[in-house]
Design an enzyme around this catalytic site. Structure first.
Site, short mmCIF file in Angstrom:
data_model
loop_
_atom_site.label_atom_id
_atom_site.label_comp_id
_atom_site.label_asym_id
_atom_site.label_seq_id
_atom_site.Cartn_x
_atom_site.Cartn_y
_atom_site.Cartn_z
N SER A 1 0.86 -1.18 0.00
CA SER A 1 0.00 0.00 0.00
C SER A 1 0.90 1.24 0.00
CB SER A 1 -0.88 -0.04 1.26
OG SER A 1 -1.62 1.15 1.37
N LYS B 1 -1.08 -0.94 -4.43
CA LYS B 1 -2.30 -0.20 -4.05
C LYS B 1 -1.92 1.24 -3.81
CE LYS B 1 -4.80 -0.04 0.38
NZ LYS B 1 -5.51 -0.86 1.39
N LEU B 2 -2.64 2.15 -4.45
CA LEU B 2 -2.38 3.57 -4.27
C LEU B 2 -3.48 4.18 -3.41
CD1 LEU B 2 -1.61 4.70 -7.96
CD2 LEU B 2 -0.01 3.79 -6.25
N LYS B 3 -3.10 4.96 -2.43
CA LYS B 3 -4.07 5.72 -1.67
C LYS B 3 -4.51 6.88 -2.54
CE LYS B 3 -4.17 3.67 2.39
NZ LYS B 3 -5.42 3.13 2.96
N ASP C 1 -7.32 2.94 -2.98
CA ASP C 1 -8.05 2.97 -1.72
C ASP C 1 -8.33 4.42 -1.34
OD1 ASP C 1 -9.13 2.61 0.79
OD2 ASP C 1 -7.36 1.64 1.67
N ASN D 1 -10.30 5.38 1.35
CA ASN D 1 -10.64 5.57 2.77
C ASN D 1 -11.81 6.53 2.94
OD1 ASN D 1 -7.31 4.99 3.22
ND2 ASN D 1 -8.74 3.95 4.59
N GLU E 1 -11.22 0.58 -3.43
CA GLU E 1 -11.53 0.23 -2.03
C GLU E 1 -12.17 1.41 -1.33
OE1 GLU E 1 -7.99 -1.24 -0.13
OE2 GLU E 1 -8.82 -1.09 1.88
N ASP F 1 -13.92 -1.91 2.90
CA ASP F 1 -13.02 -2.06 4.05
C ASP F 1 -13.79 -1.54 5.28
OD1 ASP F 1 -11.08 -1.67 6.02
OD2 ASP F 1 -9.65 -0.61 4.78
N LYS G 1 -9.98 -7.32 7.52
CA LYS G 1 -9.01 -6.91 8.54
C LYS G 1 -9.52 -7.45 9.86
CE LYS G 1 -7.47 -2.46 6.69
NZ LYS G 1 -7.82 -1.03 6.71
N GLY H 1 -4.34 -4.52 6.03
CA GLY H 1 -3.26 -4.29 6.98
C GLY H 1 -3.47 -3.00 7.74
O1 SMG Z 1 -0.47 -2.48 6.79
O2 SMG Z 1 0.29 -2.04 4.83
C1 SMG Z 1 -0.46 -1.83 5.77
C2 SMG Z 1 -1.44 -0.68 5.65
C3 SMG Z 1 -2.35 -0.87 4.52
O3 SMG Z 1 -3.40 0.95 3.47
C4 SMG Z 1 -3.37 0.24 4.43
N1 SMG Z 1 -4.24 0.36 5.45
O4 SMG Z 1 -7.50 1.57 4.72
O5 SMG Z 1 -6.55 -0.21 4.12
C5 SMG Z 1 -6.51 0.85 4.72
C6 SMG Z 1 -5.28 1.34 5.46
C7 SMG Z 1 -5.62 1.69 6.88
C8 SMG Z 1 -4.49 2.25 7.66
S1 SMG Z 1 -4.10 3.83 7.19
C9 SMG Z 1 -3.14 4.57 8.41
MG MG Z 2 -8.56 0.46 3.24
#
Ligand code: SMG
Ligand code: MG
Length: 372
Positions: free
Chosen positions: A135, A161-163, A189, A191, A214, A239, A263, A291
């Protein structure tokens, strides 16, 4: 099982680099560890709550408080305790799934260490190694993002995976596609950073052959996700919206998603996570393991879960060095895009005493008097 007591331990782990998402930036991880002590063995659970309640409504101090005041005392009153009885015993407390998950995981770890069984074997793992994605946070520039993607592909990660967030979506995705081609499995993702009013903008991502998008909308917007799903060709993965197997069943039944990010912390533990896996497997729905920037303790359990048969997509189960220069346990290392599923009893890993002492900021011992 008899529990002698429960230790709540806070550790502060510096991240190798800041991690930016649509809801904020993390420079370090402030983690609550739960250690359950029994005469036969001790067990560890890593609470995935973040320092502030931005990803979800839980946060580290709150998790410690609810464990100390409610969850641990409730568990102390359970006769013949085993991991299967933890969630029912704690069901009177609403929510607080990450805190409950940490406690259940620690009980399960102690139980499995005493029995000499690994997490993977107990949960139903069918693989020795799991394929890993990575990620990548929001960066200051597209150039910087491309450097990061290049580095992770060189390391061998099998999907990226790109935020994303409004204003940082089509441009970074297009740049990654242009530079690395259409063959790299790529997903995004958000969020929960968008609303249904952004449907047209999100549909522009359809041109890039993404594996999934996501959590584009708010956690409670299940109906809106179903509407959005009909307007996108990119599959929607949820998620934050999925906190239980019941949530997953509901979301799938109304077409709010076609893929689920599992998760364990978010859903109250590995046993509920397995139920979601079973539900999805029975319905032909692909799942992958999410994660929360776990240390080696949480990572060990996630990797075991990701070895179940329904985890057909690579997870956010990256190597220790993705986040930590020095992990709490022996580091998880990537080999040909995979991590090894631990084989030893329980989590199969333990904290390195010196490292643990170095990063601990607080410990608290909760004695549980009754026999369980
Ligand atoms: O553990 O590699 C990891 C983090 C993966 O992007 C990740 N987690 O929304 O999936 C999600 C985020 C939540 C944590 S963001 C601080
Ligand atoms: Mg997520």
């Amino acid at each position: 099982m008899n529990i002698t007591g429960v230790e709540l331990r806070r550790v502060q782990m510096p991240l190798t680099a800041p991690f930016r998402t649509s809801f904020g930036v993390a420079h370090h991880r402030d983690i609550l560890l739960v250690r359950v002590v029994t005469p036969e063995a001790e067990g560890w659970g890593e609470c995935v709550a973040m320092e502030s309640p931005m990803y979800s409504d839980e946060y580290t101090d709150g998790a410690a408080e609810v464990l100390r005041r409610f969850l641990v005392p409730m568990l102390a009153a359970v006769p013949d305790l085993d991991a299967n009885r933890v969630a029912p015993a704690l069901s009177g407390v609403k929510g607080h799934r990450m805190a409950k998950a940490a406690l259940e995981t620690a009980v399960l770890d102690a139980e499995l260490r005493a029995a000499g069984t690994s997490f993977g074997r107990h949960l139903g793992a069918v693989r020795d190694r799991v394929r890993c994605g990575v990620s990548i946070g929001i960066t200051d520039s597209v150039g910087r993002l491309l450097e990061e993607v290049a580095g992770y592909l060189d390391e061998g990660y099998v999907r990226i995976k790109l935020k994303i967030q409004p204003g940082w979506d089509v441009e970074p995705v297009a740049a990654v596609r242009e530079r690395f081609g259409d063959r790299v499995p790529l997903q995004v993702d958000a969020n929960a950073a968008y609303t249904l009013a952004d449907a047209q903008a999100l549909a522009r991502l359809d041109a890039f052959g993404l594996e999934l998008i996501e959590q584009p909308l708010a956690a409670g917007d299940l109906h809106q996700h179903a509407v959005l799903a009909r307007r996108l060709s990119t599959p929607i993965c949820l998620d934050e919206s999925i906190e239980s197997a019941a949530d997953a069943a509901h979301a799938l039944s109304i077409g709010a998603c076609s893929i689920v990010n599992i998760k364990p912390g978010r859903v109250g533990g590995y046993l509920e996570a397995r139920r979601i896996h079973d539900l999805c497997l029975a319905n032909g729905v692909a799942v992958w393991c999410g994660g929360m920037l776990e240390t080696g303790l949480g990572r060990a359990a996630n990797v075991a879960l990701a070895a179940l048969p329904g985890f057909t997509l690579p997870g956010d189960t990256s190597a220790s060095r993705r986040y930590y220069a020095a992990d709490l346990t022996e580091p998880f290392e990537l080999s040909e895009g995979t991590l090894a599923v631990p084989r030893g009893p329980g989590l199969g890993v333990a904290p390195l005493a010196d490292r643990l002492a170095e990063v601990t900021t607080h410990t608290e011992w909760l004695r549980t008097e009754s026999t369980m």
